[in-house]
Design a protein around this motif. Structure first.
Motif, PDB file in Angstrom:
ATOM      1  N   VAL A  60      20.242  36.132  22.357  1.00 48.00           N
ATOM      2  CA  VAL A  60      21.594  36.626  22.628  1.00 48.00           C
ATOM      3  C   VAL A  60      21.714  37.110  24.067  1.00 48.00           C
ATOM      4  CG1 VAL A  60      23.254  38.433  22.076  1.00 48.00           C
ATOM      5  CG2 VAL A  60      22.110  37.191  20.241  1.00 48.00           C
ATOM      6  N   LEU A  61      20.688  37.811  24.555  1.00 49.68           N
ATOM      7  CA  LEU A  61      20.706  38.297  25.939  1.00 49.68           C
ATOM      8  C   LEU A  61      20.762  37.141  26.936  1.00 49.68           C
ATOM      9  CD1 LEU A  61      18.170  41.284  25.911  1.00 49.68           C
ATOM     10  CD2 LEU A  61      20.659  41.384  26.181  1.00 49.68           C
ATOM     11  N   VAL A  62      20.022  36.082  26.661  1.00 53.90           N
ATOM     12  CA  VAL A  62      20.020  34.920  27.559  1.00 53.90           C
ATOM     13  C   VAL A  62      21.406  34.275  27.595  1.00 53.90           C
ATOM     14  CG1 VAL A  62      19.105  32.603  27.928  1.00 53.90           C
ATOM     15  CG2 VAL A  62      17.568  34.467  27.291  1.00 53.90           C
ATOM     16  N   VAL A  63      22.019  34.115  26.426  1.00 50.63           N
ATOM     17  CA  VAL A  63      23.350  33.506  26.358  1.00 50.63           C
ATOM     18  C   VAL A  63      24.384  34.387  27.056  1.00 50.63           C
ATOM     19  CG1 VAL A  63      25.201  32.791  24.806  1.00 50.63           C
ATOM     20  CG2 VAL A  63      22.831  32.229  24.253  1.00 50.63           C
ATOM     21  N   LEU A  64      24.292  35.697  26.844  1.00 50.88           N
ATOM     22  CA  LEU A  64      25.210  36.617  27.525  1.00 50.88           C
ATOM     23  C   LEU A  64      25.002  36.583  29.031  1.00 50.88           C
ATOM     24  CD1 LEU A  64      25.134  39.737  25.164  1.00 50.88           C
ATOM     25  CD2 LEU A  64      26.978  38.072  25.444  1.00 50.88           C
ATOM     26  N   LEU A  65      23.748  36.438  29.449  1.00 52.68           N
ATOM     27  CA  LEU A  65      23.448  36.324  30.880  1.00 52.68           C
ATOM     28  C   LEU A  65      24.088  35.079  31.463  1.00 52.68           C
ATOM     29  CD1 LEU A  65      21.840  37.325  33.378  1.00 52.68           C
ATOM     30  CD2 LEU A  65      19.922  35.921  32.564  1.00 52.68           C
ATOM     31  N   LEU A  66      24.010  33.970  30.737  1.00 54.29           N
ATOM     32  CA  LEU A  66      24.626  32.729  31.198  1.00 54.29           C
ATOM     33  C   LEU A  66      26.130  32.900  31.343  1.00 54.29           C
ATOM     34  CD1 LEU A  66      23.750  29.161  29.971  1.00 54.29           C
ATOM     35  CD2 LEU A  66      26.118  29.815  30.338  1.00 54.29           C
ATOM     36  N   ASP A  67      26.767  33.515  30.342  1.00 54.09           N
ATOM     37  CA  ASP A  67      28.217  33.711  30.399  1.00 54.09           C
ATOM     38  C   ASP A  67      28.617  34.625  31.555  1.00 54.09           C
ATOM     39  OD1 ASP A  67      28.520  32.115  28.172  1.00 54.09           O
ATOM     40  OD2 ASP A  67      28.569  33.787  26.749  1.00 54.09           O
ATOM     41  N   TRP A  68      27.846  35.681  31.771  1.00 48.25           N
ATOM     42  CA  TRP A  68      28.176  36.636  32.831  1.00 48.25           C
ATOM     43  C   TRP A  68      28.017  35.994  34.212  1.00 48.25           C
ATOM     44  CZ3 TRP A  68      25.355  38.916  36.847  1.00 48.25           C
ATOM     45  CH2 TRP A  68      25.992  39.985  37.484  1.00 48.25           C
ATOM     46  N   ILE A  69      26.915  35.291  34.405  1.00 41.97           N
ATOM     47  CA  ILE A  69      26.682  34.632  35.690  1.00 41.97           C
ATOM     48  C   ILE A  69      27.751  33.575  35.945  1.00 41.97           C
ATOM     49  CG2 ILE A  69      25.092  33.193  37.007  1.00 41.97           C
ATOM     50  CD1 ILE A  69      22.797  34.547  35.580  1.00 41.97           C
ATOM     51  N   SER A  70      28.120  32.834  34.902  1.00 43.47           N
ATOM     52  CA  SER A  70      29.134  31.808  35.042  1.00 43.47           C
ATOM     53  C   SER A  70      30.481  32.411  35.441  1.00 43.47           C
ATOM     54  CB  SER A  70      29.287  31.028  33.729  1.00 43.47           C
ATOM     55  OG  SER A  70      30.268  30.025  33.848  1.00 43.47           O
ATOM     56  N   ALA A  71      30.824  33.562  34.863  1.00 41.20           N
ATOM     57  CA  ALA A  71      32.081  34.222  35.209  1.00 41.20           C
ATOM     58  C   ALA A  71      32.093  34.669  36.662  1.00 41.20           C
ATOM     59  CB  ALA A  71      32.311  35.421  34.282  1.00 41.20           C
ATOM     60  N   THR A 124      22.807  26.185  35.182  1.00 35.07           N
ATOM     61  CA  THR A 124      23.839  25.796  34.222  1.00 35.07           C
ATOM     62  C   THR A 124      25.085  26.647  34.381  1.00 35.07           C
ATOM     63  OG1 THR A 124      22.143  25.093  32.640  1.00 35.07           O
ATOM     64  CG2 THR A 124      24.348  25.485  31.767  1.00 35.07           C
ATOM     65  N   ALA A 125      24.904  27.938  34.623  1.00 35.69           N
ATOM     66  CA  ALA A 125      26.047  28.830  34.826  1.00 35.69           C
ATOM     67  C   ALA A 125      26.843  28.419  36.059  1.00 35.69           C
ATOM     68  CB  ALA A 125      25.572  30.271  34.955  1.00 35.69           C
ATOM     69  N   LEU A 126      26.145  28.073  37.130  1.00 38.17           N
ATOM     70  CA  LEU A 126      26.817  27.634  38.349  1.00 38.17           C
ATOM     71  C   LEU A 126      27.521  26.303  38.124  1.00 38.17           C
ATOM     72  CD1 LEU A 126      27.508  27.913  41.298  1.00 38.17           C
ATOM     73  CD2 LEU A 126      25.232  27.055  41.892  1.00 38.17           C
ATOM     74  N   GLY A 127      26.889  25.431  37.368  1.00 34.97           N
ATOM     75  CA  GLY A 127      27.524  24.146  37.063  1.00 34.97           C
ATOM     76  C   GLY A 127      28.785  24.314  36.245  1.00 34.97           C
ATOM     77  N   GLU A 128      28.750  25.201  35.257  1.00 33.96           N
ATOM     78  CA  GLU A 128      29.931  25.462  34.441  1.00 33.96           C
ATOM     79  C   GLU A 128      31.075  26.021  35.266  1.00 33.96           C
ATOM     80  OE1 GLU A 128      28.876  27.893  30.956  1.00 33.96           O
ATOM     81  OE2 GLU A 128      29.697  26.202  29.849  1.00 33.96           O
TER      82      GLU A 128
END
Length: 222
Positions: A60-71, A124-128
């Motif tokens: 969950v922390l990894v997924v939240l990290l991805l979402d936060w970085i992407s934002a 992946t976050a940057l790509g999104e």
């Protein structure tokens, strides 16, 4: 009479909502691949992480990290595209990074390494971040230019009258569900990275057909 009216409205909806442009073919490939990767990888990334041995809270922390970085990246790349480089350059960069991120996940599926995993998440976050609103705005601009040059629409052009984007996204999601749902994680990441790289190349080849962008704000100041 009622059938005739409904038929005309349907034709108007199709004509106004699916305006064809020579640039559609090159851009819609990216829209398709973004939707496919989101459905096949990003939306179920937590399942991959738990399958690879991470606890639920770690996943969950990894997924939240991805979402936060992407934002955060979304704000940055939007600003860069509007003020400095233009949208095309940002899309080229973000899509290449996205494909690299998928390849890093492919490596993680073979042998999970925490450093490689974090690197894959950041890429992946940057790509999104390059999809919305940058890619969407670029597609919107290309269609508006096609419409204005052919003079087939009124001046109050609006993206909401066009349905190419949701249609391509829907097809990408369906293909991901049907073709990549039953596959192993390693194969999912491999196929996804190949599709992203292929549509990236297709988008780049469209450079000979795209309408020139408006100059970024910084270049106007200079």
């Amino acid at each position: 009479m009622m059938i005739t009216i409904l038929g005309r409205r349907l034709l108007d909806w199709l004509r106004n909502g699916f305006v064809w442009s020579k640039t559609n073919f090159f851009i819609l490939g990216l829209v398709f691949s973004y939707a496919l990767v989101k459905k096949a990888v990003v939306d179920i990334l937590i399942d991959f992480l738990t399958d690879e041995g991470l606890s639920l809270w770690q996943a969950v922390l990894v997924v939240l990290l991805l979402d936060w970085i992407s934002a955060v990246f979304k704000v940055v790349v939007t600003h860069v595209s509007e003020v400095y480089s233009g949208r095309f350059s940002v899309i080229i960069f973000c899509t290449a990074v996205y494909a690299m991120g998928l390849m890093q996940f492919w490596i993680c599926a073979r042998n999970l390494n925490r450093g490689t995993l974090i690197f894959a998440v950041v890429l992946t976050a940057l790509g999104e971040a390059g999809q919305e609103p940058v890619l969407e705005d670029y597609f919107d601009y290309q269609l508006s230019e096609e419409v204005s040059r052919k003079r087939t629409q009124e001046d109050n052009f609006s993206r909401t009258t066009y349905h190419w984007w949701p249609a391509a996204s829907f097809v990408g999601s369906v293909v991901a569900f049907i073709a990549l749902g039953p596959t192993l994680w390693e194969e999912t990441f491999q196929i996804s990275s190949y599709i992203m790289a292929s549509t990236y190349l297709l988008f780049f080849l469209g450079i000979f057909y795209y309408y020139p962008e408006e100059r970024p704000l910084a270049s106007e100041v200079l």
